[in-house]
Design a protein around this motif. Structure first.
Motif, PDB file in Angstrom:
ATOM      1  N   ALA A   1       3.514  -1.097   3.791  1.00  6.59           N
ATOM      2  CA  ALA A   1       2.678   0.104   3.692  1.00  6.59           C
ATOM      3  C   ALA A   1       3.592   1.318   3.819  1.00  6.59           C
ATOM      4  O   ALA A   1       4.437   1.357   4.713  1.00  6.59           O
ATOM      5  CB  ALA A   1       1.613   0.126   4.785  1.00  6.59           C
TER       6      ALA A   1
ATOM      7  N   TYR B   1      -2.807  -2.936   8.242  1.00  5.73           N
ATOM      8  CA  TYR B   1      -2.739  -3.338   6.826  1.00  5.73           C
ATOM      9  C   TYR B   1      -1.701  -4.424   6.601  1.00  5.73           C
ATOM     10  O   TYR B   1      -1.916  -5.380   5.857  1.00  5.73           O
ATOM     11  CB  TYR B   1      -2.431  -2.118   5.951  1.00  5.73           C
ATOM     12  CG  TYR B   1      -2.323  -2.464   4.485  1.00  5.73           C
ATOM     13  CD1 TYR B   1      -1.084  -2.771   3.917  1.00  5.73           C
ATOM     14  CD2 TYR B   1      -3.455  -2.518   3.678  1.00  5.73           C
ATOM     15  CE1 TYR B   1      -0.984  -3.105   2.580  1.00  5.73           C
ATOM     16  CE2 TYR B   1      -3.363  -2.854   2.335  1.00  5.73           C
ATOM     17  CZ  TYR B   1      -2.130  -3.154   1.797  1.00  5.73           C
ATOM     18  OH  TYR B   1      -2.026  -3.495   0.465  1.00  5.73           O
TER      19      TYR B   1
ATOM     20  N   LEU C   1       0.848  -1.190   0.000  1.00  7.38           N
ATOM     21  CA  LEU C   1       0.000   0.000   0.000  1.00  7.38           C
ATOM     22  C   LEU C   1       0.880   1.235   0.000  1.00  7.38           C
ATOM     23  O   LEU C   1       1.782   1.361   0.832  1.00  7.38           O
ATOM     24  CB  LEU C   1      -0.901   0.016   1.247  1.00  7.38           C
ATOM     25  CG  LEU C   1      -1.787   1.258   1.445  1.00  7.38           C
ATOM     26  CD1 LEU C   1      -2.822   1.377   0.338  1.00  7.38           C
ATOM     27  CD2 LEU C   1      -2.472   1.215   2.801  1.00  7.38           C
TER      28      LEU C   1
ATOM     29  N   TYR D   1      -1.983   1.526   9.022  1.00  4.74           N
ATOM     30  CA  TYR D   1      -0.945   0.893   8.216  1.00  4.74           C
ATOM     31  C   TYR D   1      -0.382  -0.345   8.892  1.00  4.74           C
ATOM     32  O   TYR D   1      -0.042  -1.334   8.230  1.00  4.74           O
ATOM     33  CB  TYR D   1       0.154   1.905   7.876  1.00  4.74           C
ATOM     34  CG  TYR D   1      -0.411   3.079   7.110  1.00  4.74           C
ATOM     35  CD1 TYR D   1      -0.578   4.320   7.722  1.00  4.74           C
ATOM     36  CD2 TYR D   1      -0.832   2.935   5.794  1.00  4.74           C
ATOM     37  CE1 TYR D   1      -1.140   5.394   7.032  1.00  4.74           C
ATOM     38  CE2 TYR D   1      -1.397   3.993   5.096  1.00  4.74           C
ATOM     39  CZ  TYR D   1      -1.551   5.213   5.723  1.00  4.74           C
ATOM     40  OH  TYR D   1      -2.119   6.256   5.041  1.00  4.74           O
TER      41      TYR D   1
END
Lengths: 209, 101
Positions: free
Chosen positions: A84, A26, A8, A23
């Motif tokens: 991320a 994530y 990401l 994040y």
């Protein structure tokens, strides 16, 4: 069930705070035993001058492309699960986070080493700029990592990065000379090298699940 | 001089010799401060390199000479060399020393 590897990359428009938890969540994965993160924050002084804020701008489409390329490079060098990377634009006051990187991996060595690589490469090659704003002036900063790398940037033919590069950050002069320019009564120092990158970084966090 | 209309294999006309190309030039950070602009359209002769484009920009904005030694160039969102040849509708970015992170 294995979680899919993911990457990401987000460049956040002005006045958007970085949500670190987002994040970290994530990159979290049941098979990843380690999450390494890096958070870059605005510090309050530079060479004795009081910093009011940093202001960031970017060549956004290229910055995203370049960060993704760096992530690919990291994947080819380390065994990592998810990545991320988030970078803010606009004003980032003292204490706030401007850049955040999270990397998950089965083992912590891969996560930690890849995390370091990602921030080092970001500073060397991603087209993002910051202006350091003091009470009596402002100056565009220059990353010493970029100054070291720039001769090679147009010649890499797609393979962007070098792994495990030890960078000499001492004694690098600002390009185009370190001139002081007075404009409208405000003394502006041109080409200030941000050589103290180690000092510019906040803690290098490791969360081991 | 005889003008010949050339076509490539797709049947599309290719540029005739001596024609020009129009590119978009982006200015960032200090380059933008110097020119006062975020972007311009630049017309250069066909076959020009990014270096030729840079020379033309400096002719138009002489103060860019100050930073010529420390900028890098990007063509269509990728770093490039001064020898690269620009094509119609290319995007050339003037990239002063970066400072992300």
């Amino acid at each position: 069930m294995d979680t899919e590897e993911k990457t990401l990359v987000e460049i956040l428009e002005e006045n958007n705070l970085i949500d670190l938890a987002k994040y970290i969540n994530y990159v979290s994965a049941s098979q990843a035993g380690a999450i390494a993160t890096f958070s870059g924050t605005t510090r309050d002084t530079f060479e004795g001058k009081t910093v009011v804020e940093l202001r960031y701008e970017a060549y956004v489409p290229m910055a995203i492309r370049q960060i993704k390329s760096i992530c690919s490079s990291a994947r080819s060098s380390w065994d990592i699960h998810s990545i991320a990377v988030a970078h803010r634009l606009g004003a980032v006051p003292v204490g706030e986070t401007s850049v955040f990187i999270a990397v998950s991996a089965v083992h912590r060595t891969d996560a930690l080493d890849a995390c370091k690589f990602l921030i080092d490469e970001l500073k060397a090659s991603v087209p993002i700029w910051k202006k350091e704003v003091y009470s009596n002036g402002e100056v565009w900063k220059e990353n010493s990592e970029f100054m070291e790398r720039k001769m090679e940037l147009g010649n890499t033919n797609g393979s962007c990065c070098r792994r495990n590069l030890k960078l000499e950050t001492r004694g690098t002069k600002g390009c185009c000379g370190a001139k002081v320019k007075v404009a409208d009564g405000v003394a502006e120092e041109i080409s200030t090298i941000d050589a103290g990158t180690e000092n510019n970084l906040k803690e290098f966090n490791t969360i081991t699940l | 001089m005889v003008e010949v209309k050339a076509e490539n294999t797709d049947g599309e006309p290719v540029g005739r010799e001596g024609s020009s190309v129009s590119i978009k030039v982006l200015f960032f950070a200090r380059a933008r401060d110097i020119t006062g602009l975020t972007d311009i359209q630049l017309e250069v002769s066909s076959g020009s390199t990014t270096s030729d484009c840079l020379n033309k920009l400096i002719a138009r904005f002489p103060s860019l000479e100050e930073i010529r030694g420390c900028i890098v160039l990007a063509l269509n969102e990728e770093y490039t060399t001064e020898a690269a040849i620009v094509k119609e509708k290319d995007e050339l970015a003037i990239i002063p020393p970066i400072s992300g992170g």
